[in-house]
Motif scaffolding. Structure first.
Motif, PDB file in Angstrom:
ATOM      1  N   ASN A  62      44.101  36.710  40.416  1.00  0.00           N
ATOM      2  CA  ASN A  62      44.097  37.972  39.663  1.00  0.00           C
ATOM      3  C   ASN A  62      44.496  37.769  38.204  1.00  0.00           C
ATOM      4  OD1 ASN A  62      43.307  39.436  41.930  1.00  0.00           O
ATOM      5  ND2 ASN A  62      45.384  40.017  42.488  1.00  0.00           N
ATOM      6  N   PHE A  64      42.788  38.142  35.600  1.00  0.00           N
ATOM      7  CA  PHE A  64      42.098  39.019  34.653  1.00  0.00           C
ATOM      8  C   PHE A  64      42.874  40.288  34.336  1.00  0.00           C
ATOM      9  CE2 PHE A  64      41.081  40.768  38.719  1.00  0.00           C
ATOM     10  CZ  PHE A  64      40.911  42.133  38.507  1.00  0.00           C
ATOM     11  N   GLY A  71      48.453  42.262  38.186  1.00  0.00           N
ATOM     12  CA  GLY A  71      47.843  40.983  37.857  1.00  0.00           C
ATOM     13  C   GLY A  71      48.832  39.977  37.303  1.00  0.00           C
ATOM     14  N   CYS A  99      38.630  36.876  40.624  1.00  0.00           N
ATOM     15  CA  CYS A  99      38.318  37.342  39.271  1.00  0.00           C
ATOM     16  C   CYS A  99      36.814  37.545  39.101  1.00  0.00           C
ATOM     17  CB  CYS A  99      38.817  36.342  38.231  1.00  0.00           C
ATOM     18  SG  CYS A  99      40.609  36.165  38.148  1.00  0.00           S
ATOM     19  N   THR A 104      36.351  42.972  39.667  1.00  0.00           N
ATOM     20  CA  THR A 104      37.298  43.037  38.550  1.00  0.00           C
ATOM     21  C   THR A 104      37.251  44.416  37.892  1.00  0.00           C
ATOM     22  OG1 THR A 104      35.571  41.947  37.236  1.00  0.00           O
ATOM     23  CG2 THR A 104      37.370  40.574  38.047  1.00  0.00           C
ATOM     24  N   GLU A 108      40.085  47.454  37.898  1.00  0.00           N
ATOM     25  CA  GLU A 108      40.578  48.062  36.655  1.00  0.00           C
ATOM     26  C   GLU A 108      40.435  49.573  36.697  1.00  0.00           C
ATOM     27  OE1 GLU A 108      39.595  44.303  33.663  1.00  0.00           O
ATOM     28  OE2 GLU A 108      38.082  45.844  34.058  1.00  0.00           O
ATOM     29  N   HIS A 265      34.491  39.586  29.560  1.00  0.00           N
ATOM     30  CA  HIS A 265      34.630  38.628  30.658  1.00  0.00           C
ATOM     31  C   HIS A 265      33.330  37.864  30.874  1.00  0.00           C
ATOM     32  CE1 HIS A 265      38.102  41.142  32.612  1.00  0.00           C
ATOM     33  NE2 HIS A 265      38.440  40.576  31.476  1.00  0.00           N
TER      34      HIS A 265
END
Length: 404
Positions: A62, A64, A71, A99, A104, A108, A265
């Motif tokens: 985690n 990211f 995270g 990730c 991801t 979020e 990313h």
């Protein structure tokens, strides 16, 4: 702007590079071989679960998420060189570290906009790598590069929402571990503000009326490593109103908040893909002989390698600047730079991988080397999270505004 890696980043880079060399890269062929023997071709090869367990044991998990609550607490600038490393094996490394997209972005969204109940039910198992998820926005009947076009309807019926629509290229949806879909649709299709018509709701897999119809191929690849890309149909799917993410009419804003980090990313990992292509080019150039000498003596080959190195260094600096701005002035303040890297990085990396394909000849387009799959992934990212032309349009409008 100081882009020197701090002590924590250097330490994580060293551990991650060692993890890649010792575990991930040797597992690439193993994963392909195991997948061919799975009862469900969309299932997860055992070696992937082994990689995940080892990554967790080594504290490479985690990475990211910037908040320490969920995270590793890394900044974008700290995470950038780590995501680059995972880009060297895009089918395995991001998943091994938990990730991987689209999880991801979905994590979020849940962390930022989800209710306490939603975070407990969906975010916690996603953080633990126990389930996968999908983000259902793109539709075949409309130009989804303009999200205001979306036709999927989300209608209130008492304490429920009833959802009807058709989506496609929904990443991860073919994986049987995909337990929940974040579905974007219109709750107020006639609203005056076209950016307040959309909402997002959580739809658990197995909900009556939700059909994962077929796998969509990407340049002929089914992309098993990412759990495939599915066409799904929602036929009067009913979920409780408590499955609403955020507020009614907030779907467009949530999507924009989700896509900002997702875009950088992708660009971080693309640089890692380019680095692997350069490495493969150099190995090929010094090991293959043509016309009386190694390919490395050919001027055109040297030009490809030199140009690729210059391009990667330029892209890396732009991505690091963008990460630094996101950390210091926020995603909105880094909007121009986020769009710039989203335009420049996939386009340039496609060219680098294409040169590597050319150098490998027939091997470059086949399955014995990773180049064809890398090319397909990089080329797709000129469309994912907004096509080049949308970002060019927005960036140019912002530049012209200074003069109008």
């Amino acid at each position: 702007m100081d882009f020197a890696f701090d002590a924590r980043t250097e330490e994580l880079r060293a551990r991650l590079l060692a993890f890649m060399d010792a575990y991930v890269l040797p597992a690439e062929e193993v994963a392909h071989e195991q997948r061919s023997r799975l009862a469900d071709p969309w299932g997860t090869p055992p070696v992937v679960e082994e990689l995940k367990a080892e990554a967790r044991r080594q504290g490479l998990w985690n990475l990211f998420l910037p908040g320490k609550e969920y995270g590793a607490g890394l900044t974008n600038l700290q995470y950038a060189p780590l995501a680059e490393i995972t880009g060297r094996s895009p089918q395995l490394a991001p998943t091994a570290l938990n990730c991987a997209a689209p999880d991801t972005g979905n994590m979020e969204v849940l962390a930022q906009f989800g209710s306490e109940e939603q975070r407990e039910r969906w975010l916690e198992p996603l953080l633990a790598g126990e389930i996968r998820s999908a983000f259902a926005m793109t539709e075949p009947e409309v130009a989804s590069s303009d999200a205001t076009n979306i036709r999927t309807r989300i209608e209130r019926d008492g304490d429920d929402y009833v959802i009807s629509g058709r989506k496609w290229y929904i990443s991860g949806a073919m994986n049987p571990a995909c337990a929940v879909f974040i579905v974007m649709g219109k709750t107020d299709p006639d609203g005056e503000d076209i950016r307040r018509q959309q909402s997002m709701v959580l739809v658990p897999r197995g909900t009556p009326g939700l059909e994962v119809r077929r796998a969509m191929r990407v340049y002929g690849y089914e992309d098993h490593g990412h759990g495939g890309h599915a066409e799904i149909v929602l036929d009067r799917v009913r979920v409780p109103v408590t499955n609403l993410v955020g507020e009614e009419g907030g779907g467009f804003a949530i999507a924009q908040a989700r896509l900002g980090p997702g875009r950088i990313h992708h660009c971080m990992r693309l640089i890692g893909m380019a680095e692997r292509a350069i490495e493969l080019m150099c190995l090929r150039a010094v090991s293959r002989t043509a016309f009386g000498g190694p390919l490395a003596r050919q001027g055109v080959v040297r030009n490809w390698i030199a140009d690729a190195r210059v391009t990667v260094e330029q892209l890396r600096l732009l991505v690091l600047k963008t990460a630094w701005l996101m950390d210091t002035v926020g995603n909105r303040g880094a909007h121009t730079e986020i769009q710039a890297i989203k335009i420049a990085t996939p386009r340039a990396v496609v060219d680098i991988i294409d040169s590597a394909v050319q150098l490998y000849g027939a091997g470059g387009v086949g399955q014995d080397f990773p180049l064809a799959e890398l090319w397909a992934a990089a080329r797709t990212l000129r469309l994912a999270d907004g096509p080049d032309e949308v970002h060019q349009r927005s960036l140019a409008r912002r530049e012209l505004k200074k003069y109008l």
